[in-house]
Design a protein around this motif. Structure first.
Motif, PDB file in Angstrom:
ATOM      1  N   ASN A 154      -5.457  -2.243   3.093  1.00  0.00           N
ATOM      2  CA  ASN A 154      -6.413  -1.811   3.240  1.00  0.00           C
ATOM      3  C   ASN A 154      -7.071  -0.247   2.502  1.00  0.00           C
ATOM      4  O   ASN A 154      -8.254  -1.002   2.557  1.00  0.00           O
ATOM      5  CB  ASN A 154      -7.162  -1.167   4.605  1.00  0.00           C
ATOM      6  CG  ASN A 154      -6.996  -2.469   5.829  1.00  0.00           C
ATOM      7  OD1 ASN A 154      -7.311  -3.348   5.306  1.00  0.00           O
ATOM      8  ND2 ASN A 154      -6.835  -2.389   7.389  1.00  0.00           N
ATOM      9  N   ILE A 155      -6.136   0.196   2.598  1.00  0.00           N
ATOM     10  CA  ILE A 155      -6.136   1.522   1.846  1.00  0.00           C
ATOM     11  C   ILE A 155      -6.964   0.891   0.383  1.00  0.00           C
ATOM     12  O   ILE A 155      -8.142   1.440  -0.560  1.00  0.00           O
ATOM     13  CB  ILE A 155      -5.205   2.348   0.681  1.00  0.00           C
ATOM     14  CG1 ILE A 155      -4.982   3.257   2.800  1.00  0.00           C
ATOM     15  CG2 ILE A 155      -5.600   3.056   0.796  1.00  0.00           C
ATOM     16  CD1 ILE A 155      -3.501   4.104   2.765  1.00  0.00           C
ATOM     17  N   LEU A 156      -6.582  -0.212  -0.653  1.00  0.00           N
ATOM     18  CA  LEU A 156      -7.094  -0.709  -1.701  1.00  0.00           C
ATOM     19  C   LEU A 156      -7.696  -1.095  -1.877  1.00  0.00           C
ATOM     20  O   LEU A 156      -8.527  -1.015  -3.025  1.00  0.00           O
ATOM     21  CB  LEU A 156      -6.067  -1.285  -2.262  1.00  0.00           C
ATOM     22  CG  LEU A 156      -3.950  -0.423  -2.573  1.00  0.00           C
ATOM     23  CD1 LEU A 156      -2.871  -1.803  -3.162  1.00  0.00           C
ATOM     24  CD2 LEU A 156      -4.293   0.362  -3.702  1.00  0.00           C
ATOM     25  N   LYS A 157      -8.276  -2.215  -1.079  1.00  0.00           N
ATOM     26  CA  LYS A 157      -9.546  -2.736  -0.620  1.00  0.00           C
ATOM     27  C   LYS A 157     -10.928  -1.532  -0.477  1.00  0.00           C
ATOM     28  O   LYS A 157     -11.231  -1.950  -1.300  1.00  0.00           O
ATOM     29  CB  LYS A 157      -9.662  -3.211   0.255  1.00  0.00           C
ATOM     30  CG  LYS A 157      -8.199  -4.792   0.115  1.00  0.00           C
ATOM     31  CD  LYS A 157      -8.386  -6.306   1.232  1.00  0.00           C
ATOM     32  CE  LYS A 157      -7.500  -7.449   0.655  1.00  0.00           C
ATOM     33  NZ  LYS A 157      -8.171  -8.536   1.423  1.00  0.00           N
ATOM     34  N   ASN A 158     -10.507  -0.625   0.021  1.00  0.00           N
ATOM     35  CA  ASN A 158     -11.404   0.157   0.707  1.00  0.00           C
ATOM     36  C   ASN A 158     -12.092   0.806  -0.848  1.00  0.00           C
ATOM     37  O   ASN A 158     -13.000   1.450  -1.064  1.00  0.00           O
ATOM     38  CB  ASN A 158     -11.276   0.877   1.357  1.00  0.00           C
ATOM     39  CG  ASN A 158     -11.280  -0.046   3.374  1.00  0.00           C
ATOM     40  OD1 ASN A 158     -11.786  -0.601   3.404  1.00  0.00           O
ATOM     41  ND2 ASN A 158     -10.385   1.305   3.670  1.00  0.00           N
ATOM     42  N   ALA A 159     -11.151   1.042  -1.396  1.00  0.00           N
ATOM     43  CA  ALA A 159     -10.706   1.867  -3.326  1.00  0.00           C
ATOM     44  C   ALA A 159     -11.432   0.931  -3.877  1.00  0.00           C
ATOM     45  O   ALA A 159     -11.789   0.859  -5.374  1.00  0.00           O
ATOM     46  CB  ALA A 159      -9.857   2.879  -3.499  1.00  0.00           C
ATOM     47  N   GLY A 160     -11.621  -0.301  -3.778  1.00  0.00           N
ATOM     48  CA  GLY A 160     -12.562  -1.587  -4.853  1.00  0.00           C
ATOM     49  C   GLY A 160     -11.048  -2.269  -5.767  1.00  0.00           C
ATOM     50  O   GLY A 160     -11.554  -2.859  -6.579  1.00  0.00           O
ATOM     51  N   ILE A 161     -10.109  -2.369  -5.593  1.00  0.00           N
ATOM     52  CA  ILE A 161      -8.858  -2.539  -5.918  1.00  0.00           C
ATOM     53  C   ILE A 161      -8.922  -4.317  -6.062  1.00  0.00           C
ATOM     54  O   ILE A 161      -8.346  -4.521  -4.804  1.00  0.00           O
ATOM     55  CB  ILE A 161      -7.299  -2.104  -5.650  1.00  0.00           C
ATOM     56  CG1 ILE A 161      -7.622  -0.463  -6.145  1.00  0.00           C
ATOM     57  CG2 ILE A 161      -6.415  -2.300  -6.568  1.00  0.00           C
ATOM     58  CD1 ILE A 161      -7.379  -0.007  -7.441  1.00  0.00           C
ATOM     59  N   ASN A 162      -8.354  -4.465  -6.822  1.00  0.00           N
ATOM     60  CA  ASN A 162      -8.428  -6.229  -7.068  1.00  0.00           C
ATOM     61  C   ASN A 162      -6.546  -6.607  -6.812  1.00  0.00           C
ATOM     62  O   ASN A 162      -6.228  -6.378  -8.047  1.00  0.00           O
ATOM     63  CB  ASN A 162      -8.972  -6.765  -8.435  1.00  0.00           C
ATOM     64  CG  ASN A 162      -9.037  -8.495  -7.998  1.00  0.00           C
ATOM     65  OD1 ASN A 162      -9.541  -9.073  -6.933  1.00  0.00           O
ATOM     66  ND2 ASN A 162      -8.984  -8.994  -9.335  1.00  0.00           N
ATOM     67  N   ILE A 163      -6.866  -7.166  -5.675  1.00  0.00           N
ATOM     68  CA  ILE A 163      -5.293  -7.631  -5.342  1.00  0.00           C
ATOM     69  C   ILE A 163      -4.700  -8.968  -5.598  1.00  0.00           C
ATOM     70  O   ILE A 163      -6.013  -9.438  -5.018  1.00  0.00           O
ATOM     71  CB  ILE A 163      -4.695  -7.394  -4.011  1.00  0.00           C
ATOM     72  CG1 ILE A 163      -4.774  -5.704  -3.934  1.00  0.00           C
ATOM     73  CG2 ILE A 163      -3.641  -7.817  -3.598  1.00  0.00           C
ATOM     74  CD1 ILE A 163      -4.965  -4.881  -1.869  1.00  0.00           C
ATOM     75  N   LEU A 164      -4.091  -8.910  -6.669  1.00  0.00           N
ATOM     76  CA  LEU A 164      -3.489 -10.968  -6.790  1.00  0.00           C
ATOM     77  C   LEU A 164      -2.907 -11.442  -6.458  1.00  0.00           C
ATOM     78  O   LEU A 164      -3.368 -12.737  -5.459  1.00  0.00           O
ATOM     79  CB  LEU A 164      -3.561 -10.786  -8.170  1.00  0.00           C
ATOM     80  CG  LEU A 164      -4.249 -10.679  -9.304  1.00  0.00           C
ATOM     81  CD1 LEU A 164      -3.356 -10.022 -10.257  1.00  0.00           C
ATOM     82  CD2 LEU A 164      -5.474 -11.697  -9.146  1.00  0.00           C
ATOM     83  N   GLY A 165      -1.968 -10.511  -5.404  1.00  0.00           N
ATOM     84  CA  GLY A 165      -1.261 -10.876  -4.327  1.00  0.00           C
ATOM     85  C   GLY A 165       0.072  -9.631  -3.760  1.00  0.00           C
ATOM     86  O   GLY A 165       0.047  -9.586  -4.616  1.00  0.00           O
ATOM     87  N   VAL A 166       0.325 -10.751  -3.037  1.00  0.00           N
ATOM     88  CA  VAL A 166       1.812  -9.776  -1.784  1.00  0.00           C
ATOM     89  C   VAL A 166       2.324 -10.958  -1.407  1.00  0.00           C
ATOM     90  O   VAL A 166       2.517 -11.761  -0.674  1.00  0.00           O
ATOM     91  CB  VAL A 166       0.929  -9.028  -0.563  1.00  0.00           C
ATOM     92  CG1 VAL A 166       1.185  -8.222   0.350  1.00  0.00           C
ATOM     93  CG2 VAL A 166      -0.482  -8.484  -0.999  1.00  0.00           C
ATOM     94  N   GLU A 167       4.149  -9.710  -1.307  1.00  0.00           N
ATOM     95  CA  GLU A 167       5.337 -10.278  -1.218  1.00  0.00           C
ATOM     96  C   GLU A 167       5.914  -9.763  -0.878  1.00  0.00           C
ATOM     97  O   GLU A 167       5.712  -8.402  -0.765  1.00  0.00           O
ATOM     98  CB  GLU A 167       5.770 -10.877  -2.256  1.00  0.00           C
ATOM     99  CG  GLU A 167       5.161 -12.005  -3.306  1.00  0.00           C
ATOM    100  CD  GLU A 167       5.972 -12.493  -4.426  1.00  0.00           C
ATOM    101  OE1 GLU A 167       7.285 -12.446  -4.531  1.00  0.00           O
ATOM    102  OE2 GLU A 167       5.495 -12.885  -5.195  1.00  0.00           O
ATOM    103  N   MET A 168       6.737  -9.630   0.117  1.00  0.00           N
ATOM    104  CA  MET A 168       8.042  -9.108   0.902  1.00  0.00           C
ATOM    105  C   MET A 168       9.134  -9.657   0.374  1.00  0.00           C
ATOM    106  O   MET A 168       9.321 -10.591   0.477  1.00  0.00           O
ATOM    107  CB  MET A 168       7.429  -9.107   2.267  1.00  0.00           C
ATOM    108  CG  MET A 168       6.520  -8.817   3.031  1.00  0.00           C
ATOM    109  SD  MET A 168       6.642  -6.727   2.874  1.00  0.00           S
ATOM    110  CE  MET A 168       7.873  -6.617   4.164  1.00  0.00           C
ATOM    111  N   GLN A 169       9.769  -8.639   0.172  1.00  0.00           N
ATOM    112  CA  GLN A 169      10.954  -8.742  -0.318  1.00  0.00           C
ATOM    113  C   GLN A 169      12.479  -8.368   0.689  1.00  0.00           C
ATOM    114  O   GLN A 169      12.109  -6.617   0.203  1.00  0.00           O
ATOM    115  CB  GLN A 169      11.586  -7.901  -1.352  1.00  0.00           C
ATOM    116  CG  GLN A 169      11.110  -9.497  -2.458  1.00  0.00           C
ATOM    117  CD  GLN A 169      11.025  -9.204  -4.350  1.00  0.00           C
ATOM    118  OE1 GLN A 169      11.059  -7.790  -4.783  1.00  0.00           O
ATOM    119  NE2 GLN A 169      10.811  -9.785  -5.195  1.00  0.00           N
TER     120      GLN A 169
END
Length: 71
Positions: free
Chosen positions: A56-71
């Motif tokens: 949410n922090i990144l999206k609200n700042a206009g950052i384009n996220i290509l994917g998220v993974e948990m390791q």
């Protein structure tokens, strides 16, 4: 460990600064054998963090996220 795929180094550095201002300690890393959809293959790595809050922090700042993974 949370991995946030961001593609370019510029976008990754911007995201890192934004998260650091919010109290997080992300590390920039490269993906080994990135896929074409991973852009240049840059990711932010975060330990012990709430995925939804960080996204949410990144999206609200206009950052384009290509994917998220948990390791």
């Amino acid at each position: 460990m949370l991995l946030i795929k961001l593609g370019s180094i510029t976008n990754t550095q911007r995201a890192q600064k934004i998260l650091m201002k919010s109290g997080y300690s992300p590390r920039i890393s490269r993906l080994i054998n990135p896929k074409k959809s991973d852009g240049c293959g840059y990711v932010l790595k975060l330990k012990n963090t709430d995925e939804k809050t960080v996204i949410n922090i990144l999206k609200n700042a206009g950052i384009n996220i290509l994917g998220v993974e948990m390791q």
